[in-house]
Design a protein around this motif. Sequence first.
Motif, PDB file in Angstrom:
ATOM      1  N   ASP A 195       0.808  -0.947   0.041  1.00  0.00           N
ATOM      2  CA  ASP A 195       0.029  -0.068  -0.038  1.00  0.00           C
ATOM      3  C   ASP A 195       1.103   1.089  -0.223  1.00  0.00           C
ATOM      4  OD1 ASP A 195      -2.272   1.634   0.029  1.00  0.00           O
ATOM      5  OD2 ASP A 195      -2.816   0.798   2.176  1.00  0.00           O
ATOM      6  N   ILE A 196       0.117   2.465  -0.290  1.00  0.00           N
ATOM      7  CA  ILE A 196       0.784   3.881  -0.106  1.00  0.00           C
ATOM      8  C   ILE A 196       0.212   4.314   0.850  1.00  0.00           C
ATOM      9  CG2 ILE A 196       1.392   3.890  -2.637  1.00  0.00           C
ATOM     10  CD1 ILE A 196      -1.134   6.163  -2.221  1.00  0.00           C
ATOM     11  N   GLU A 197       1.020   5.469   1.392  1.00  0.00           N
ATOM     12  CA  GLU A 197       0.194   6.544   2.527  1.00  0.00           C
ATOM     13  C   GLU A 197       0.469   7.706   1.908  1.00  0.00           C
ATOM     14  OE1 GLU A 197      -0.391   4.080   6.529  1.00  0.00           O
ATOM     15  OE2 GLU A 197       1.334   5.739   6.366  1.00  0.00           O
ATOM     16  N   LEU A 198      -0.551   8.435   1.496  1.00  0.00           N
ATOM     17  CA  LEU A 198      -0.330   9.964   1.026  1.00  0.00           C
ATOM     18  C   LEU A 198      -0.026  10.937   2.063  1.00  0.00           C
ATOM     19  CD1 LEU A 198      -0.592  12.377  -1.008  1.00  0.00           C
ATOM     20  CD2 LEU A 198      -3.028  11.993  -0.813  1.00  0.00           C
ATOM     21  N   GLU A 199       1.122  11.428   2.174  1.00  0.00           N
ATOM     22  CA  GLU A 199       1.574  12.491   3.152  1.00  0.00           C
ATOM     23  C   GLU A 199       2.066  13.567   2.924  1.00  0.00           C
ATOM     24  OE1 GLU A 199       3.069  10.322   6.746  1.00  0.00           O
ATOM     25  OE2 GLU A 199       2.614   8.580   6.290  1.00  0.00           O
ATOM     26  N   MET A 200       2.354  14.406   3.885  1.00  0.00           N
ATOM     27  CA  MET A 200       3.331  15.452   3.500  1.00  0.00           C
ATOM     28  C   MET A 200       4.283  15.220   4.628  1.00  0.00           C
ATOM     29  SD  MET A 200       2.348  17.765   1.334  1.00  0.00           S
ATOM     30  CE  MET A 200       3.089  19.505   1.971  1.00  0.00           C
ATOM     31  N   GLY A 201       5.709  15.664   4.459  1.00  0.00           N
ATOM     32  CA  GLY A 201       6.611  15.602   5.442  1.00  0.00           C
ATOM     33  C   GLY A 201       7.362  16.957   5.844  1.00  0.00           C
ATOM     34  N   ALA A 202       7.423  17.270   6.989  1.00  0.00           N
ATOM     35  CA  ALA A 202       8.140  18.494   7.362  1.00  0.00           C
ATOM     36  C   ALA A 202       9.676  18.200   7.793  1.00  0.00           C
ATOM     37  CB  ALA A 202       7.395  19.027   8.601  1.00  0.00           C
ATOM     38  N   ILE A 203      10.288  19.303   7.298  1.00  0.00           N
ATOM     39  CA  ILE A 203      12.043  19.081   7.355  1.00  0.00           C
ATOM     40  C   ILE A 203      12.385  19.843   8.763  1.00  0.00           C
ATOM     41  CG2 ILE A 203      14.163  19.299   6.294  1.00  0.00           C
ATOM     42  CD1 ILE A 203      12.179  17.202   5.105  1.00  0.00           C
ATOM     43  N   VAL A 204      12.969  19.406   9.666  1.00  0.00           N
ATOM     44  CA  VAL A 204      13.519  20.093  10.712  1.00  0.00           C
ATOM     45  C   VAL A 204      14.890  20.793  10.369  1.00  0.00           C
ATOM     46  CG1 VAL A 204      14.048  20.154  13.153  1.00  0.00           C
ATOM     47  CG2 VAL A 204      12.307  18.861  12.371  1.00  0.00           C
ATOM     48  N   GLY A 205      14.800  22.201  10.422  1.00  0.00           N
ATOM     49  CA  GLY A 205      16.160  22.898   9.946  1.00  0.00           C
ATOM     50  C   GLY A 205      16.994  23.120  11.137  1.00  0.00           C
ATOM     51  N   PHE A 224      12.199  24.240   8.105  1.00  0.00           N
ATOM     52  CA  PHE A 224      12.633  24.368   7.368  1.00  0.00           C
ATOM     53  C   PHE A 224      12.094  24.383   5.862  1.00  0.00           C
ATOM     54  CE2 PHE A 224      16.060  23.348   3.683  1.00  0.00           C
ATOM     55  CZ  PHE A 224      16.624  24.666   3.421  1.00  0.00           C
ATOM     56  N   GLY A 225      11.241  23.633   5.905  1.00  0.00           N
ATOM     57  CA  GLY A 225      10.402  23.358   4.452  1.00  0.00           C
ATOM     58  C   GLY A 225       9.536  22.022   4.499  1.00  0.00           C
ATOM     59  N   PHE A 226       9.023  21.643   3.387  1.00  0.00           N
ATOM     60  CA  PHE A 226       8.089  20.774   3.218  1.00  0.00           C
ATOM     61  C   PHE A 226       8.444  19.714   2.008  1.00  0.00           C
ATOM     62  CE2 PHE A 226       6.198  23.694   6.128  1.00  0.00           C
ATOM     63  CZ  PHE A 226       5.350  23.012   7.035  1.00  0.00           C
ATOM     64  N   VAL A 227       8.031  18.357   2.078  1.00  0.00           N
ATOM     65  CA  VAL A 227       8.069  17.803   0.931  1.00  0.00           C
ATOM     66  C   VAL A 227       6.692  16.669   0.916  1.00  0.00           C
ATOM     67  CG1 VAL A 227      10.609  17.479   0.853  1.00  0.00           C
ATOM     68  CG2 VAL A 227       9.286  15.801   2.321  1.00  0.00           C
ATOM     69  N   LEU A 228       6.426  16.213  -0.257  1.00  0.00           N
ATOM     70  CA  LEU A 228       5.636  15.398  -0.462  1.00  0.00           C
ATOM     71  C   LEU A 228       6.100  13.903   0.084  1.00  0.00           C
ATOM     72  CD1 LEU A 228       4.035  15.743  -3.973  1.00  0.00           C
ATOM     73  CD2 LEU A 228       3.242  16.794  -1.800  1.00  0.00           C
ATOM     74  N   LEU A 343      12.977  14.268   9.788  1.00  0.00           N
ATOM     75  CA  LEU A 343      11.883  14.162   8.953  1.00  0.00           C
ATOM     76  C   LEU A 343      10.661  13.801   9.801  1.00  0.00           C
ATOM     77  CD1 LEU A 343      10.579  14.380   6.172  1.00  0.00           C
ATOM     78  CD2 LEU A 343      11.288  12.101   5.799  1.00  0.00           C
ATOM     79  N   LEU A 344       9.666  14.713   9.525  1.00  0.00           N
ATOM     80  CA  LEU A 344       8.156  14.349  10.193  1.00  0.00           C
ATOM     81  C   LEU A 344       7.156  14.063   9.165  1.00  0.00           C
ATOM     82  CD1 LEU A 344       8.263  17.082  12.940  1.00  0.00           C
ATOM     83  CD2 LEU A 344       9.441  14.981  13.161  1.00  0.00           C
ATOM     84  N   GLY A 345       6.561  12.779   9.131  1.00  0.00           N
ATOM     85  CA  GLY A 345       5.666  12.609   8.204  1.00  0.00           C
ATOM     86  C   GLY A 345       4.228  12.975   9.112  1.00  0.00           C
ATOM     87  N   SER A 346       3.498  13.540   8.167  1.00  0.00           N
ATOM     88  CA  SER A 346       2.126  13.923   8.573  1.00  0.00           C
ATOM     89  C   SER A 346       1.219  12.741   9.145  1.00  0.00           C
ATOM     90  CB  SER A 346       1.499  14.825   7.652  1.00  0.00           C
ATOM     91  OG  SER A 346       0.870  14.224   6.411  1.00  0.00           O
ATOM     92  N   GLY A 347       1.290  11.805   8.560  1.00  0.00           N
ATOM     93  CA  GLY A 347       0.299  10.696   8.595  1.00  0.00           C
ATOM     94  C   GLY A 347      -0.637  10.774   7.519  1.00  0.00           C
TER      95      GLY A 347
END
Length: 420
Positions: A195-205, A224-228, A343-347
């Motif tokens: 499976d996949i999980e559609l999330e956003m990731g936050a990068i701690v700067g 610092f910013g965000f990624v898919l 790296l923090l994944g949103s869930g």
Amino acid sequence: MKLMRSWVESANSPETEFPLNNLPYGVFSVDGDEPRCGIAIGDMVLDVAAMEADGLLRIADDLVLDVPFWNEVMELGPEAWARLRVLLFGFLGEGAESRGMVAEYLIRQSQVRMHMPLLVAEYTDFYAGMQHAKNMGDILRGSPDLPANWLHIPIGYNGRASSVVVSGTDIHRPLGQTRAAGADAPSFGPTKRLDIELEMGAIVGTGSTFGQPITTAQAAEMIFGFVLLNDWSARDIQAWEYQPLGPFQGKAFGTTISPWIVPTAALEPFRCAEPAREVPLLPYLHEKNPGFFNVELEVQMQPADAARASTIARTNYNRVYYSAAQQLTHHAVCGCEMNPGDLLGSGTISGPERGEFGSLMELSWAGKEPFTLETGETRSFIEDGDTLTLRGHAQGDGFRVGFGPCSGRILPALKMPGWE
């Protein structure tokens, strides 16, 4: 906010993900050269590492772009990030006097290969999508009721930084233990419920100090910013192993991120209100400036023999219940030291309708309701050869701020000695 115009004409297109308003951070290479830091602008990449080496760009006393990752820039902190952004506006904005010099450092994106944009220090995945949590409760326990702690605390688990890869990296179907319904003992083999999980990731700067909690305001400044982010999941492996300690091997085989880190500053115009709260959060999680963003998201699936990809889900980042700053604050509240490159994944991010579900587990309701792709194939879970791609952008007035694709293809499981 309107489009900020650039002398790089492709950056002024309403279709590009990389207008002057964006300026995301990435790492690229050309023709086998060493990877280096770059900035996306329109259909081009600005070679900021070469600009720094040539003395045209300087954001610190020492060189910080002479390495193939953005961690050294992260460690400089928000003032340096803002200074870099102002310098880039000056180099790339419409009417820039340095246009002639800067043009020499532009390379077409079609000619580059993208690499991991950062060294991931640690990886933590959260569970901040309410609809996803309700759906999974309904599927697994027969009730959409949330766990007693869910409305009070950002639930998460510590993952594997070594599993994080950049978009375009193939993923082998993982091996592991599973137990079939009614079986007395587990069996070993490749997952059947990938499976996949559609999330956003936050990068701690910038990091925090061991033993020292942080506020939500401090946490927001640290990002610092965000990624898919696609947190690939082996649902049958996970189902056998997760009690009582939670995810382990079912989540440790691959997490894909988009190649460009979109600066938090680029998403500022797209802030939105926090969700309605059924119960008040404890004061340490309160935010004066809610850290939620209106980012449109979608999932595409393309079987190996299909002529094109099919969009199977659309939703929005504003569906999450806890912001990245709230997650970061809670992560550090016990004294856990946070580091540059965490790296923090949103869930998983899901909306209330079937077409807004951010995982195949939900879209097929655990395989009970297979769905049909636009090209005619049916799926419950991912099959070998399938390519899954996440896309996302924030839509402005005549422009959009995007992340590039977050894509991965599934290859067959690898053999191992003693297993047939």
